[in-house]
Design a protein around this motif. Structure first.
Motif, PDB file in Angstrom:
ATOM      1  N   THR A  14       0.674  -1.286   0.071  1.00  0.00           N
ATOM      2  CA  THR A  14       0.245   0.011  -0.090  1.00  0.00           C
ATOM      3  C   THR A  14       0.854   1.270   0.051  1.00  0.00           C
ATOM      4  OG1 THR A  14      -1.578  -1.176   1.219  1.00  0.00           O
ATOM      5  CG2 THR A  14      -1.721   1.110   1.377  1.00  0.00           C
ATOM      6  N   SER A  15       1.950   1.227   0.556  1.00  0.00           N
ATOM      7  CA  SER A  15       3.000   2.277   0.662  1.00  0.00           C
ATOM      8  C   SER A  15       3.510   2.663  -0.762  1.00  0.00           C
ATOM      9  CB  SER A  15       4.106   1.935   1.781  1.00  0.00           C
ATOM     10  OG  SER A  15       4.910   0.719   1.104  1.00  0.00           O
ATOM     11  N   LYS A  17       5.801   0.621  -2.033  1.00  0.00           N
ATOM     12  CA  LYS A  17       7.299   0.039  -2.227  1.00  0.00           C
ATOM     13  C   LYS A  17       7.049  -1.632  -2.706  1.00  0.00           C
ATOM     14  CE  LYS A  17       9.677   2.505   1.434  1.00  0.00           C
ATOM     15  NZ  LYS A  17      10.065   2.323   2.868  1.00  0.00           N
ATOM     16  N   TYR A  35       0.580  -5.053   8.425  1.00  0.00           N
ATOM     17  CA  TYR A  35       1.711  -4.402   8.365  1.00  0.00           C
ATOM     18  C   TYR A  35       2.743  -5.273   8.882  1.00  0.00           C
ATOM     19  CZ  TYR A  35       1.586  -3.240  13.270  1.00  0.00           C
ATOM     20  OH  TYR A  35       1.538  -3.358  14.618  1.00  0.00           O
ATOM     21  N   GLU A  39       5.404  -1.076   8.018  1.00  0.00           N
ATOM     22  CA  GLU A  39       5.176  -0.871   6.611  1.00  0.00           C
ATOM     23  C   GLU A  39       3.768  -1.595   6.323  1.00  0.00           C
ATOM     24  OE1 GLU A  39       6.845  -0.619   2.181  1.00  0.00           O
ATOM     25  OE2 GLU A  39       7.708  -2.167   3.696  1.00  0.00           O
TER      26      GLU A  39
END
Length: 135
Positions: A14-15, A17, A35, A39
């Protein structure tokens, strides 16, 4: 709550990356987000969350993930009496609707709800046995 990766996930978190999470690696649940190492990976009830991660607070996360994936996503073809093919036979659909309605979304086809992916391991074993599915 603890979650475990039951099917290797290599993709975009979702970030934004790129992540590479191997089978057996643990994640944590915060509200609705999975997470790892601060993250955010995905929403627990998203397609990625359901296909790759399973609740593991009872130590049965890998088995739970294998069973839910096999029941809900693995390709299997059943022939109906009228020659039509589908994922579940007419008898299996009737059994699922009769005995496991709490795990189904109301729809014209069999769709599993979020409770199914967090179901008790004994319920999943029983359902898989009745459907002839081995995970």
């Amino acid at each position: 709550m603890k979650y475990i990766c039951h099917k290797h996930y290599k993709g975009i978190a979702t970030s934004g990356k790129q992540v590479n999470i191997h089978r057996g690696e643990h994640c944590e649940l915060d509200k609705e987000w999975l997470y790892r190492e601060d993250e955010i990976i995905c929403a627990v009830n998203s397609f990625v969350g359901c296909q790759h991660f399973a609740r593991d607070d009872d130590g049965h996360g890998l088995e739970r993930g294998s069973l839910t994936f096999a029941i809900a996503h693995r390709q299997r073809i059943r022939k109906w009496k009228n020659g039509r093919t589908a994922r579940f036979s007419e008898e299996e659909i009737e059994m699922l609707e009769r005995e496991y309605q709490r795990f189904l979304k109301p729809f014209d086809v069999i769709l599993f709800n979020n409770d199914f992916y967090a179901a008790d391991i004994d319920d999943l074993r029983e359902m898989a046995g009745k459907l002839g599915i081995k995970a």
